[in-house]
Design a protein around this motif. Structure first.
Motif: not given
Length: 626
Positions: A406-411, A429-437, A447-450, A483-489
């Motif tokens: 999960i990539l959060i890139d304010p810049k 998130l479901p129905n999300s248009i942009e994969p990078i926040i 963050l709430n979803s995570l 199978h559960l993957p690791y999630i890296i924020l």
């Protein structure tokens, strides 16, 4: 008394003037001899045939330096030591430099180390050429011819060959300090490398047997990545390094002696960015005395900045870190494809490479054990490159089914390069248009979803009576469950999130994940270029024990991120300090060009099209007044 001082100054100036004149005289002579010798190689037949009449007005010498050049060259090369005569102008040139720059330790050390090597070849080469090309007197000269014939008379031709061979072997042994143990260690290393390659091959074979879908793509990927990341290495001059090391050792000992500090031994460990000098003080020496000489040592070594580690943890020595005169880049290729890297990361769940230590060793840590990472550093010091290196290393090590980002890139620009692999490697998130926040208002939703994903995973663990993600994934193989993957924020600029009016809410989510998410395989990497106390709060710091500091502007910033000073003394361009549970390690981060990252992302994007997005749960109801 005043007159005496003036006279002393005048004498000193006279000596300096004479010294300068003599230095330039030697330099001029060395150039004259070199040019005349060089010209002699092409015109010796013409000039030598009329040597006796050479000084007649009608005779014109073809030598570049005229009749004088032809005569001098004839004496030195033909009547003397052959082509070894070229060492004479080189030695004169070095001697001239030594006289002119006698205050510079570098020239003195270099001249002393060079003169002995040249003297050996001045004698050895004429004899060698007299045996190899006996009819070409220009190579061996009369000296080589006569000595060679005399030695053949004594030992015979075979004996002379053996004498020449053994003498050159002895020369290399003395120069490079080769002994039985170094040869033995060299052989051991070669055997170990062969065994490692066999072990790696067997491990890969077993891996491909268990994961047949990975066989062709993994091999192709490794080859592709190698070609993308290949860079020609800069030459690493061992002679220059040795001279610098010895010179710096002398200067350190000199300054310590001046302040009456006695030491038993001094060692040097060369890293890509800095060299660590280990000082072993005599019993009874106060450490504070050496620490207080930091500025004096830096001045004496003409260093931009130095860092003193007093004492080095686990050793009976004090460390002085001095920037290298020439930096040697750490290549990502050498990290990814090395046996050392494979061996260290083999049993890790989430291996990330941080670069190389001052001992030139690859440094790899397991993010799953840290379990979260806080990164800080001023603009342009290597923070974004460090994040890219971690992501690329994880892409190379892990299959898309095992890891999601999960990539959060304010810049909005730093992490956008990874969009192409979002379908295979991202959690969203479901129905999300942009994969990078990039929208700060959407950060609280992800963050709430995570947090909700974390709670659901804990419910699963309770059902299957397991304690962590590794145990769960081993158990559910029997039931053919998901199978559960690791999630890296990954947050590229955490300070920008804190400027948002939802600052408190975001901090609560981050803190909750940092406290509880480790067991369920959710890990956080948070970076900021503003390590102030209002951004990196006490609550955040207490949950991020693993931290990285690139160069910062002040001691206050260094204390904020590391709880100690030192980051303000780093020299930039990927030079960093890694802190984890009271352990502080200095590292050089590998460098990757943006074009290389783009090629790698394109490759993984094109080869993992069959994988789908990993969808997080719908975010819960958020209390806007929190």
């Amino acid at each position: 008394m005043y007159r005496n001082q003036i006279k002393k100054k005048e004498r000193k100036n006279e000596k300096k003037t004479l010294k300068t004149i003599f230095g330039f005289f030697l330099l001029g002579n060395s150039i004259f001899l070199f040019l005349s010798f060089f010209s002699f190689l092409f015109h010796w037949k013409h000039d030598q045939s009329q040597l006796e009449k050479l000084f007649d007005k009608e005779i014109i010498a073809e030598n570049l330096l005229g009749k004088m050049g032809a005569t001098v060259s004839h004496c030195f090369i033909h009547c003397g030591i052959g082509v070894s005569a070229f060492f004479i102008p080189i030695l004169l040139f070095l001697k001239g430099l030594k006289i002119l720059f006698s205050e510079k330790e570098f020239f003195n050390d270099f001249y002393q180390s060079t003169i002995y090597k040249f003297l050996f070849f001045i004698v050895w080469l004429p004899i060698f050429f007299s045996v190899i090309v006996p009819h070409q007197g220009i190579f061996s000269g009369i000296f080589g011819f006569e000595i060679g014939n005399y030695l053949i008379h004594l030992f015979g031709k075979v004996g002379l060959y053996m004498l020449l061979l053994t003498s050159i072997i002895f020369y290399w042994i003395i120069i490079f300090r080769i002994n039985a143990s170094t040869i033995k260690n060299g052989m051991k290393k070669k055997i170990q490398n062969i065994n490692k390659k066999i072990e790696t091959t067997l491990q890969l074979c077993n891996y491909f047997d268990n994961n047949p879908e990975m066989d062709s793509s993994f091999r192709k990927g490794k080859k592709m990545l190698y070609s993308i990341l290949y860079k020609k290495k800069e030459d690493f001059s061992s002679i220059d390094l040795k001279i610098d090391l010895e010179s710096n050792k002398k200067k350190i000992i000199q300054i310590l002696n001046h302040y009456h500090i006695e030491i038993c031994e001094i060692k040097a460990n060369i890293g890509p960015t800095i060299t660590l000098y280990e000082i072993y003080p005599k019993v009874g020496t106060r450490i504070s005395k050496i620490k207080n000489l930091k500025n004096e040592i830096a001045l004496n070594l003409s260093a931009l900045s130095i860092r003193i580690i007093a004492p080095i943890p686990g050793k009976g020595s004090i460390g002085i870190e001095i920037p290298n005169y020439k930096r040697y880049p750490v290549y990502m290729k050498d990290i990814l494809f090395s046996e050392e890297s494979h061996k260290k990361s083999h049993n890790m769940e989430l291996p990330i490479s941080l670069g190389k230590t001052v001992f030139n060793e690859i440094f790899i840590v397991d993010l799953a054990k840290m379990p979260h990472l806080l990164i800080a550093g001023s603009t342009g010091q290597g923070k974004s490159v460090g994040l890219n290196v971690m992501i690329v290393f994880l892409l190379y090590q892990k299959h898309p089914k095992d890891i999601k980002f999960i990539l959060i890139d304010p810049k909005k620009v730093e992490l956008s390069i990874y969009k192409k692999i979002s379908k295979s490697y991202f959690a969203t998130l479901p129905n999300s248009i942009e994969p990078i926040i990039t929208d700060l208002h959407k950060v609280k939703n992800i963050l709430n979803s995570l947090c909700k994903e974390m709670d659901q995973r804990y419910a699963l663990f309770e059902k299957y009576k397991v304690r962590n993600i590794k145990e769960y994934n081993n158990v559910i193989k029997k039931y053919n469950k998901y199978h559960l993957p690791y999630i890296i924020l990954i947050v590229d600029e955490f300070a920008d999130l804190n400027m948002n009016h939802k600052k408190k809410q975001i901090e609560i989510y981050i803190t909750r994940l940092a406290q509880l998410a480790r067991a369920v395989g959710i890990h956080l990497i948070i970076a900021t270029q503003r390590p102030s106390v209002d951004v990196i709060t006490g609550l955040i710091k207490s949950n991020f024990t693993a931290r990285i500091a690139f160069r910062v502007s002040s001691k206050i910033d260094s204390r904020t991120i590391l709880d100690c000073t030192g980051a303000e003394q780093l020299i930039g361009k990927g030079d960093m300090l890694f802190s984890n549970r009271n352990e502080l390690i200095r590292l050089q981060c590998p460098f990757m060009e943006l074009s290389d990252i783009q090629k790698i992302v394109d490759f993984y994007g094109n080869n993992n099209k069959k994988h789908e997005y990993f969808f997080l749960p719908e975010p819960g109801i958020i209390n806007e007044n929190e």
